[in-house]
Design an enzyme around this catalytic site. Sequence first.
Site, PDB file in Angstrom:
ATOM      1  N   PHE A  45       0.848  -1.181   0.000  1.00  0.00           N
ATOM      2  CA  PHE A  45       0.000   0.000   0.000  1.00  0.00           C
ATOM      3  C   PHE A  45       0.889   1.238   0.000  1.00  0.00           C
ATOM      4  O   PHE A  45       2.053   1.175   0.412  1.00  0.00           O
ATOM      5  CB  PHE A  45      -0.913   0.008   1.228  1.00  0.00           C
ATOM      6  CG  PHE A  45      -2.369   0.140   0.875  1.00  0.00           C
ATOM      7  CD1 PHE A  45      -3.083  -0.942   0.412  1.00  0.00           C
ATOM      8  CD2 PHE A  45      -3.011   1.366   0.988  1.00  0.00           C
ATOM      9  CE1 PHE A  45      -4.412  -0.823   0.073  1.00  0.00           C
ATOM     10  CE2 PHE A  45      -4.341   1.502   0.650  1.00  0.00           C
ATOM     11  CZ  PHE A  45      -5.059   0.403   0.190  1.00  0.00           C
ATOM     12  N   GLN A  74      -7.575  15.067   3.802  1.00  0.00           N
ATOM     13  CA  GLN A  74      -6.987  14.245   2.742  1.00  0.00           C
ATOM     14  C   GLN A  74      -7.904  14.151   1.526  1.00  0.00           C
ATOM     15  O   GLN A  74      -9.096  13.880   1.665  1.00  0.00           O
ATOM     16  CB  GLN A  74      -6.725  12.827   3.263  1.00  0.00           C
ATOM     17  CG  GLN A  74      -6.147  11.903   2.195  1.00  0.00           C
ATOM     18  CD  GLN A  74      -5.551  10.655   2.803  1.00  0.00           C
ATOM     19  OE1 GLN A  74      -6.256   9.686   3.076  1.00  0.00           O
ATOM     20  NE2 GLN A  74      -4.259  10.674   3.052  1.00  0.00           N
ATOM     21  N   HIS A 132      -8.338  11.919  -1.600  1.00  0.00           N
ATOM     22  CA  HIS A 132      -7.925  10.638  -2.157  1.00  0.00           C
ATOM     23  C   HIS A 132      -7.859  10.774  -3.674  1.00  0.00           C
ATOM     24  O   HIS A 132      -8.781  11.312  -4.280  1.00  0.00           O
ATOM     25  CB  HIS A 132      -8.937   9.565  -1.745  1.00  0.00           C
ATOM     26  CG  HIS A 132      -8.470   8.167  -2.002  1.00  0.00           C
ATOM     27  ND1 HIS A 132      -8.313   7.664  -3.278  1.00  0.00           N
ATOM     28  CD2 HIS A 132      -8.121   7.174  -1.153  1.00  0.00           C
ATOM     29  CE1 HIS A 132      -7.900   6.405  -3.177  1.00  0.00           C
ATOM     30  NE2 HIS A 132      -7.763   6.090  -1.918  1.00  0.00           N
ATOM     31  N   LEU A 148     -15.236   6.204  -3.764  1.00  0.00           N
ATOM     32  CA  LEU A 148     -13.850   5.780  -3.607  1.00  0.00           C
ATOM     33  C   LEU A 148     -13.517   4.565  -4.472  1.00  0.00           C
ATOM     34  O   LEU A 148     -14.254   3.591  -4.501  1.00  0.00           O
ATOM     35  CB  LEU A 148     -13.628   5.430  -2.133  1.00  0.00           C
ATOM     36  CG  LEU A 148     -12.235   4.963  -1.747  1.00  0.00           C
ATOM     37  CD1 LEU A 148     -11.234   6.087  -1.912  1.00  0.00           C
ATOM     38  CD2 LEU A 148     -12.243   4.468  -0.315  1.00  0.00           C
ATOM     39  N   GLU A 151      -6.841   2.651  -3.368  1.00  0.00           N
ATOM     40  CA  GLU A 151      -5.428   2.720  -3.722  1.00  0.00           C
ATOM     41  C   GLU A 151      -4.902   1.328  -4.076  1.00  0.00           C
ATOM     42  O   GLU A 151      -3.938   1.186  -4.829  1.00  0.00           O
ATOM     43  CB  GLU A 151      -4.685   3.261  -2.490  1.00  0.00           C
ATOM     44  CG  GLU A 151      -3.269   3.666  -2.676  1.00  0.00           C
ATOM     45  CD  GLU A 151      -2.791   4.422  -1.433  1.00  0.00           C
ATOM     46  OE1 GLU A 151      -3.324   5.508  -1.156  1.00  0.00           O
ATOM     47  OE2 GLU A 151      -1.910   3.900  -0.726  1.00  0.00           O
ATOM     48  N   ARG A 153      -0.771   9.976  -1.069  1.00  0.00           N
ATOM     49  CA  ARG A 153      -2.030  10.466  -1.624  1.00  0.00           C
ATOM     50  C   ARG A 153      -2.002  11.956  -1.932  1.00  0.00           C
ATOM     51  O   ARG A 153      -2.541  12.399  -2.946  1.00  0.00           O
ATOM     52  CB  ARG A 153      -3.172  10.148  -0.654  1.00  0.00           C
ATOM     53  CG  ARG A 153      -3.476   8.665  -0.608  1.00  0.00           C
ATOM     54  CD  ARG A 153      -4.530   8.318   0.421  1.00  0.00           C
ATOM     55  NE  ARG A 153      -4.809   6.881   0.352  1.00  0.00           N
ATOM     56  CZ  ARG A 153      -5.651   6.256   1.165  1.00  0.00           C
ATOM     57  NH1 ARG A 153      -6.281   6.923   2.116  1.00  0.00           N
ATOM     58  NH2 ARG A 153      -5.862   4.954   1.025  1.00  0.00           N
ATOM     59  N   HIS A 169     -11.729  13.018   1.365  1.00  0.00           N
ATOM     60  CA  HIS A 169     -11.784  11.660   1.893  1.00  0.00           C
ATOM     61  C   HIS A 169     -11.710  11.568   3.415  1.00  0.00           C
ATOM     62  O   HIS A 169     -12.477  10.835   4.027  1.00  0.00           O
ATOM     63  CB  HIS A 169     -10.628  10.876   1.264  1.00  0.00           C
ATOM     64  CG  HIS A 169     -10.609   9.415   1.593  1.00  0.00           C
ATOM     65  ND1 HIS A 169     -11.699   8.606   1.360  1.00  0.00           N
ATOM     66  CD2 HIS A 169      -9.640   8.615   2.102  1.00  0.00           C
ATOM     67  CE1 HIS A 169     -11.389   7.369   1.736  1.00  0.00           C
ATOM     68  NE2 HIS A 169     -10.171   7.341   2.203  1.00  0.00           N
ATOM     69  N   ARG A 179      -2.571  11.243   6.194  1.00  0.00           N
ATOM     70  CA  ARG A 179      -2.678   9.876   6.691  1.00  0.00           C
ATOM     71  C   ARG A 179      -2.234   8.883   5.624  1.00  0.00           C
ATOM     72  O   ARG A 179      -2.544   9.052   4.457  1.00  0.00           O
ATOM     73  CB  ARG A 179      -4.133   9.586   7.088  1.00  0.00           C
ATOM     74  CG  ARG A 179      -4.364   8.150   7.483  1.00  0.00           C
ATOM     75  CD  ARG A 179      -5.777   7.897   7.961  1.00  0.00           C
ATOM     76  NE  ARG A 179      -6.800   8.027   6.942  1.00  0.00           N
ATOM     77  CZ  ARG A 179      -7.017   7.153   5.968  1.00  0.00           C
ATOM     78  NH1 ARG A 179      -6.235   6.088   5.832  1.00  0.00           N
ATOM     79  NH2 ARG A 179      -7.994   7.343   5.099  1.00  0.00           N
TER      80      ARG A 179
END
Lengths: 584, 256
Positions: free
Chosen positions: A116, A240, A242, A252, A255, A286, A353, A394
């Site tokens: 990730f 954030q 995304h 969404l 990722e 991100r 996000h 984050r």
Amino acid sequence: MKIHKYDTVIVGAGGAGMRAAIEATKRSRTAVLTKLYPTRSHTGAAQGGMAAALANVEEDNWEWHTFDTVKGGDYLVDQDAAEILAKEAIDSVLDLEKMGLPFNRTPDGLIDQRRFGGHSRNHGEAPVRRSCYAADRTGHMILQTLYQNCVKQGVEFFNEFYVLDQIITEVDGVKKSAGVVAYELATGEIHIFRAKSVIYASGGCGKFFKVTSNAHTLTGDGQAAVFRRGIPLEDMEFFQFHPTGIWRMGILLTEGARGEGGILRNKDGERFMEKYAPVMKDLASRDVVSRSIYTEIREGRGCGPEGDHVYLDLTHLPPEQLDAKLPDITEFARTYLGIEPYTDPIPIQPTAHYAMGGIPTNVMGEVLADNTTVVPGLYAAGEVACVSVHGANRLGTNSLLDINVFGKRAGIAAAEYASQADFVELPGDPEAFVVEQIERLRSSTGTERVATIRRELQETMDANVMVFRTEQTIKTAVEKIAELKQRYKNVAIQDKGKRFNTDLLEAIELGNLLDLAEVMAVSALARKESRGGHYREDYPNRDDVNFMRHTMAYREVGADGTESIRLDYKPVVQTRYQPMERKY
Amino acid sequence: MATPVLEKTEPAGSASAASPYITVTFRIRRFNPEVSAEATWQDFQIEIDPKERVLDGLHKIKWDLDGSLTFRRSCAHGICGSDAMRINGKNRLACKTLIKDINPEKPITIEPIKGLTVLKDLVVDMEPFFQAYRDVMPFLITKDTNEPTRERLQSPEDRERFDDTTKCILCAACTTSCPVFWNDGQYFGPAAIVNAHRFIFDSRDDAAEQRLEILNDKDGVWRCRTTFNCTDACPRGIEVTKAIAEVKRALITRRL
């Protein structure tokens, strides 16, 4: 009006609330108040996974995870908290497995792990497989598993109860939590919940943006309730975006799609991330990817007739891989766009996000009234809180982790506090604020409509305080929000009834969004640097000399009743890691 | 009653451009016991892009025409399970149903899901549904006297065995599409059986016998008449009828 008494009251039944409830119910008489049925919470929309250095598939350890979290947060992370997050991640995942969570498995039967964004081996040497996952529906599985275990333990839920106010009583000069005021959707009745401990776990506030991955119900009710009672909000300027939301809808797309090999392309078919992040490319952090997408769009290389999006290309991946690893998001593309991801690229744009900021807490989940003073009996965990483990940005898979680690910690701490504390006296008429608020909305003959003000709020937030910000745009937003707050006083609703009056609740939620949008914009205006998710085009560099500090925003009411926001700052806790330039 | 009409909200100057908007009639079952003991149909005309969701249409009505229209919703993309309703006679999620996919030429009828008490407009009492869910013991039960220190092992094949039924979002679309449930609310209904299946076939679980006994009850799995309504209704694509058949087979053979 009904008055209830519980040792511990938990506000919200998403991941953090239910994880707290599982602990608190074992130790104290606990009630969970939730505006949605528990399994409706937005934890269920999380897709990619939950980070923990289990080292099931390759070498890994919690110290590397701590470093990645600190670096990912652009060094605004409190490092003592990040260390706890990474250390306790391992037991958190194992706890969930023991509760029954159906993780994907390795051939040996261990919990499987995948890569990730931002998670690396040995301080950035190479990507590491740290994300524990269940297909692309990890959040769904966590939410279901936690609810199942709440059923098993007989956790007491009050479903469709909206907490509208926090009761704080001053005892010998110390502000203490005395309970909450709640509104029962089914009947319109007002309930006072006296409690020795209150835990806020009510989630984020992304609905002040137009294009967002957030649910309609994510309106920052918890943040707004405590802020109104004098509790500060920390780091609210950090939000954030995304990179991959479905174009215009914001839904969404994990990722993990890029983790599985997906590529972002502009209108010329160019893999543009190579220009912006030569090493990590599409898997850069991100904030970096979202800025790159908007740079492409601004420079005329966006796709479609209006050039307002780019493509997420999965067409080179085998259909079997998409079916096995990304079944839900490929179905979203088919359902909402009529696009077959096997053969066609998916139009995407960054989507609002996650709130890195929130109600300030220490690592026990105790809420802070200022930089150091704890509010006895008041706790927060999850997206509503700011510990701060996410700093300025984050990392993916750290939020499902956060709700489990700090949900558990807050649940234990709140119940233990309740076992040795007494009930705090209620003020004279604890329900007065809520009663007045409801009556004003119900009887208003104003001409403003909730939907109109909300639309204008969302449009100004998208236009002015999104991925790119300048003093000019933020000031535009601040002025617009002030105008909308003024107009909000003249808002009217059509449903005057008591039964399931969602018209009324939407109006109250809008008031919360306006308050929080203002805090966000004012905090962003004062931070004259760029860090993580907060990017100022007029101050494009990180400024550790002046801004290596958390923002603390307080609501002030002047002698004449005028409200304003006062900003203060809190030092960042640094233990092992000195700030370095952040490169991926 | 006059039909409220929502004016087009296109930006000025785009009149000559091809408009994606079409006029659609939503015919909604309204009920509010604070106003009347009778349920009625009400028509609303809205301008909507056919690529939008039925939920978007409901929001246009609630936000711009009639704020009293009441329905549950949250995530708006088929994950939270809040907005199951009967759309053109079929149980669906309003947020997962696009206007273009349900023939917008004719009025689109929208009613609450059937078999649960209607509380207001499209909102029903979900408690009996969740009670049936709770009754099948929907949680992992193990005989371990000592908890393992690490995770329990499970092979990918054993994990795959119950994958389909882990997708359930408890929206009640299946249970409230079932004719047996309509006629007798005591029946556990497909969703509860799906959630029992999820644990009965989990290799880590030790309480399959107890759950099978519960479903062997007169209101249990034998009431299923295999009409496949539940499978058709499931917005998550779970093969609900197959899961029920597997539970029936397990009851006959008692071999998992």
